[in-house]
Design a protein around this motif. Sequence first.
Motif, PDB file in Angstrom:
ATOM      1  N   ASP A 120      -8.714  -6.065  21.674  1.00 48.63           N
ATOM      2  CA  ASP A 120      -9.484  -7.306  21.791  1.00 48.63           C
ATOM      3  C   ASP A 120     -10.434  -7.473  20.599  1.00 48.63           C
ATOM      4  O   ASP A 120     -11.615  -7.823  20.756  1.00 48.63           O
ATOM      5  CB  ASP A 120     -10.292  -7.340  23.096  1.00 48.63           C
ATOM      6  CG  ASP A 120      -9.401  -7.463  24.323  1.00 48.63           C
ATOM      7  OD1 ASP A 120      -8.328  -8.089  24.207  1.00 48.63           O
ATOM      8  OD2 ASP A 120      -9.773  -6.935  25.378  1.00 48.63           O
ATOM      9  N   ILE A 121      -9.894  -7.251  19.411  1.00 47.11           N
ATOM     10  CA  ILE A 121     -10.708  -7.398  18.209  1.00 47.11           C
ATOM     11  C   ILE A 121     -11.164  -8.849  18.078  1.00 47.11           C
ATOM     12  O   ILE A 121     -10.385  -9.779  18.278  1.00 47.11           O
ATOM     13  CB  ILE A 121      -9.936  -6.934  16.949  1.00 47.11           C
ATOM     14  CG1 ILE A 121     -10.857  -6.927  15.725  1.00 47.11           C
ATOM     15  CG2 ILE A 121      -8.683  -7.773  16.717  1.00 47.11           C
ATOM     16  CD1 ILE A 121     -10.229  -6.268  14.504  1.00 47.11           C
ATOM     17  N   ALA A 122     -12.446  -9.040  17.764  1.00 44.65           N
ATOM     18  CA  ALA A 122     -13.008 -10.385  17.739  1.00 44.65           C
ATOM     19  C   ALA A 122     -13.535 -10.788  16.368  1.00 44.65           C
ATOM     20  O   ALA A 122     -13.576 -11.980  16.039  1.00 44.65           O
ATOM     21  CB  ALA A 122     -14.141 -10.487  18.760  1.00 44.65           C
ATOM     22  N   GLN A 123     -13.957  -9.821  15.555  1.00 44.54           N
ATOM     23  CA  GLN A 123     -14.510 -10.136  14.236  1.00 44.54           C
ATOM     24  C   GLN A 123     -14.556  -8.858  13.402  1.00 44.54           C
ATOM     25  O   GLN A 123     -14.694  -7.754  13.931  1.00 44.54           O
ATOM     26  CB  GLN A 123     -15.925 -10.729  14.376  1.00 44.54           C
ATOM     27  CG  GLN A 123     -16.475 -11.340  13.098  1.00 44.54           C
ATOM     28  CD  GLN A 123     -17.719 -12.181  13.349  1.00 44.54           C
ATOM     29  OE1 GLN A 123     -17.923 -12.685  14.450  1.00 44.54           O
ATOM     30  NE2 GLN A 123     -18.550 -12.352  12.328  1.00 44.54           N
ATOM     31  N   VAL A 124     -14.437  -9.022  12.078  1.00 48.46           N
ATOM     32  CA  VAL A 124     -14.481  -7.891  11.144  1.00 48.46           C
ATOM     33  C   VAL A 124     -15.669  -8.075  10.208  1.00 48.46           C
ATOM     34  O   VAL A 124     -15.907  -9.175   9.701  1.00 48.46           O
ATOM     35  CB  VAL A 124     -13.170  -7.801  10.328  1.00 48.46           C
ATOM     36  CG1 VAL A 124     -13.272  -6.710   9.265  1.00 48.46           C
ATOM     37  CG2 VAL A 124     -11.981  -7.536  11.245  1.00 48.46           C
ATOM     38  N   ALA A 125     -16.404  -6.969   9.972  1.00 49.32           N
ATOM     39  CA  ALA A 125     -17.551  -7.013   9.058  1.00 49.32           C
ATOM     40  C   ALA A 125     -17.385  -6.084   7.860  1.00 49.32           C
ATOM     41  O   ALA A 125     -18.117  -6.213   6.877  1.00 49.32           O
ATOM     42  CB  ALA A 125     -18.841  -6.659   9.789  1.00 49.32           C
ATOM     43  N   SER A 126     -16.433  -5.150   7.929  1.00 48.51           N
ATOM     44  CA  SER A 126     -16.145  -4.283   6.778  1.00 48.51           C
ATOM     45  C   SER A 126     -14.775  -3.645   6.958  1.00 48.51           C
ATOM     46  O   SER A 126     -14.282  -3.496   8.083  1.00 48.51           O
ATOM     47  CB  SER A 126     -17.212  -3.195   6.605  1.00 48.51           C
ATOM     48  OG  SER A 126     -17.079  -2.185   7.591  1.00 48.51           O
ATOM     49  N   LEU A 127     -14.170  -3.286   5.828  1.00 49.33           N
ATOM     50  CA  LEU A 127     -12.857  -2.636   5.819  1.00 49.33           C
ATOM     51  C   LEU A 127     -12.834  -1.634   4.672  1.00 49.33           C
ATOM     52  O   LEU A 127     -13.129  -1.985   3.529  1.00 49.33           O
ATOM     53  CB  LEU A 127     -11.743  -3.671   5.635  1.00 49.33           C
ATOM     54  CG  LEU A 127     -10.339  -3.140   5.350  1.00 49.33           C
ATOM     55  CD1 LEU A 127      -9.785  -2.365   6.551  1.00 49.33           C
ATOM     56  CD2 LEU A 127      -9.395  -4.290   4.975  1.00 49.33           C
ATOM     57  N   ASP A 128     -12.475  -0.378   4.991  1.00 53.99           N
ATOM     58  CA  ASP A 128     -12.418   0.671   3.965  1.00 53.99           C
ATOM     59  C   ASP A 128     -11.218   1.560   4.206  1.00 53.99           C
ATOM     60  O   ASP A 128     -10.856   1.841   5.360  1.00 53.99           O
ATOM     61  CB  ASP A 128     -13.691   1.536   3.998  1.00 53.99           C
ATOM     62  CG  ASP A 128     -14.948   0.748   3.675  1.00 53.99           C
ATOM     63  OD1 ASP A 128     -15.159   0.432   2.491  1.00 53.99           O
ATOM     64  OD2 ASP A 128     -15.705   0.430   4.614  1.00 53.99           O
ATOM     65  N   GLN A 129     -10.610   1.997   3.103  1.00 55.78           N
ATOM     66  CA  GLN A 129      -9.577   3.023   3.231  1.00 55.78           C
ATOM     67  C   GLN A 129     -10.289   4.377   3.233  1.00 55.78           C
ATOM     68  O   GLN A 129     -11.254   4.580   2.502  1.00 55.78           O
ATOM     69  CB  GLN A 129      -8.553   2.908   2.107  1.00 55.78           C
ATOM     70  CG  GLN A 129      -9.029   3.285   0.725  1.00 55.78           C
ATOM     71  CD  GLN A 129      -8.892   4.772   0.424  1.00 55.78           C
ATOM     72  OE1 GLN A 129      -8.133   5.487   1.086  1.00 55.78           O
ATOM     73  NE2 GLN A 129      -9.635   5.220  -0.580  1.00 55.78           N
ATOM     74  N   ILE A 130      -9.843   5.301   4.080  1.00 57.16           N
ATOM     75  CA  ILE A 130     -10.525   6.588   4.188  1.00 57.16           C
ATOM     76  C   ILE A 130      -9.625   7.765   3.855  1.00 57.16           C
ATOM     77  O   ILE A 130     -10.123   8.860   3.596  1.00 57.16           O
ATOM     78  CB  ILE A 130     -11.126   6.778   5.593  1.00 57.16           C
ATOM     79  CG1 ILE A 130     -10.072   6.566   6.681  1.00 57.16           C
ATOM     80  CG2 ILE A 130     -12.290   5.807   5.796  1.00 57.16           C
ATOM     81  CD1 ILE A 130     -10.592   6.781   8.098  1.00 57.16           C
ATOM     82  N   ALA A 131      -8.321   7.546   3.803  1.00 55.28           N
ATOM     83  CA  ALA A 131      -7.371   8.615   3.460  1.00 55.28           C
ATOM     84  C   ALA A 131      -5.988   7.979   3.425  1.00 55.28           C
ATOM     85  O   ALA A 131      -5.817   6.793   3.702  1.00 55.28           O
ATOM     86  CB  ALA A 131      -7.420   9.749   4.479  1.00 55.28           C
ATOM     87  N   ALA A 132      -4.993   8.783   3.067  1.00 58.40           N
ATOM     88  CA  ALA A 132      -3.617   8.287   3.126  1.00 58.40           C
ATOM     89  C   ALA A 132      -3.298   7.902   4.573  1.00 58.40           C
ATOM     90  O   ALA A 132      -3.645   8.631   5.515  1.00 58.40           O
ATOM     91  CB  ALA A 132      -2.660   9.354   2.637  1.00 58.40           C
ATOM     92  N   HIS A 133      -2.673   6.738   4.731  1.00 60.75           N
ATOM     93  CA  HIS A 133      -2.285   6.213   6.045  1.00 60.75           C
ATOM     94  C   HIS A 133      -3.488   5.876   6.926  1.00 60.75           C
ATOM     95  O   HIS A 133      -3.317   5.630   8.120  1.00 60.75           O
ATOM     96  CB  HIS A 133      -1.382   7.211   6.785  1.00 60.75           C
ATOM     97  CG  HIS A 133      -0.243   7.725   5.985  1.00 60.75           C
ATOM     98  ND1 HIS A 133       0.860   6.957   5.667  1.00 60.75           N
ATOM     99  CD2 HIS A 133      -0.054   8.940   5.392  1.00 60.75           C
ATOM    100  CE1 HIS A 133       1.688   7.669   4.927  1.00 60.75           C
ATOM    101  NE2 HIS A 133       1.159   8.877   4.739  1.00 60.75           N
ATOM    102  N   ALA A 134      -4.710   5.860   6.350  1.00 58.17           N
ATOM    103  CA  ALA A 134      -5.897   5.715   7.200  1.00 58.17           C
ATOM    104  C   ALA A 134      -6.844   4.651   6.655  1.00 58.17           C
ATOM    105  O   ALA A 134      -6.988   4.474   5.447  1.00 58.17           O
ATOM    106  CB  ALA A 134      -6.629   7.054   7.316  1.00 58.17           C
ATOM    107  N   ALA A 135      -7.492   3.956   7.588  1.00 60.40           N
ATOM    108  CA  ALA A 135      -8.493   2.949   7.233  1.00 60.40           C
ATOM    109  C   ALA A 135      -9.510   2.864   8.360  1.00 60.40           C
ATOM    110  O   ALA A 135      -9.280   3.355   9.475  1.00 60.40           O
ATOM    111  CB  ALA A 135      -7.834   1.593   7.007  1.00 60.40           C
ATOM    112  N   ALA A 136     -10.648   2.250   8.051  1.00 59.67           N
ATOM    113  CA  ALA A 136     -11.701   2.117   9.051  1.00 59.67           C
ATOM    114  C   ALA A 136     -12.310   0.724   8.942  1.00 59.67           C
ATOM    115  O   ALA A 136     -12.380   0.145   7.856  1.00 59.67           O
ATOM    116  CB  ALA A 136     -12.775   3.182   8.853  1.00 59.67           C
TER     117      ALA A 136
END
Length: 301
Positions: A120-136
Amino acid sequence: MTKYRREPISRGWTIAGLVVVAVVAVALVIAAVLRNHAAAASGTAAPLPSFTDASPSATPTATPTPTHTPIDRAAERFFAVAPDALWRATAGQCGKTEPVVERSTDRGQTWTDVTPHYRDIAQVASLDQIAAHAAAMVTELGDDCTPTGIRTFTDGRFWEPFDAVIDDAHYLSFTDAAKVISPDGYYAAPCDDAHGLRAAGDIEAVICDGTAYERSADEWVPLPQKNALAVAVFSGDLYVASVGEKDCEGIAVTRLADADPAKSESAGCAADATAKGTIAIGPSSFGTFVWSADAVILVKP
């Protein structure tokens, strides 16, 4: 005793007296005129009469104030580059516009939707890659728009809440673009309509009405690039995308080594990119990706 009789004054004497008075008055006027001429000749000006102007003074014409179109926060873009993939997202707006999160493994030629709808994602405030195959991401989840940090280690197929993601993040408040949320609390952005905030390590930057600002010693310092559109941080350097640079007809990318404005150099030019709408950039070791309109363009110095 002799009696004297008063004789009446003749009419002729009366007329003569009036003539004498008139002559004297004319002489006085002529003397006054001669004195004024003498004063003018000697350089001493006679006092000027004063008048009261009953008409209203003219109202100065007001200079039109440039109008600023507020940023559509739902359309704000985020971009992250990993060794194995590109990640991008639109912010969305809780209760109104659902965000979209995508991943590409061919440098932006095609994209796979990895939006965690089931969360139920409603809004995004940041996006970062943290490793191979991974993001936050820092997001809002659910109908009550709860701020939540989430991450994935499965190329975006599955996402899980993780407190450290939001606890350590710098991001613009979901509801107030004039406020930056940080691990130490919140503080004011350089304007009421800030957008494009990016932070990594000790480097933090944001855009306000065409000016990029870098935070230094708890103060926002404007950067020299004009008509700034987006900022990003990579490997200790700050990147600014802007238009109107003399050597680039499209979107120019400038690299500020060590986030120092005195150490700026060109990082490439996306000559065919459009500056209309919101853009995002993703610097990397093999160039900077410029996400403009529907295109993702890789530029190099």
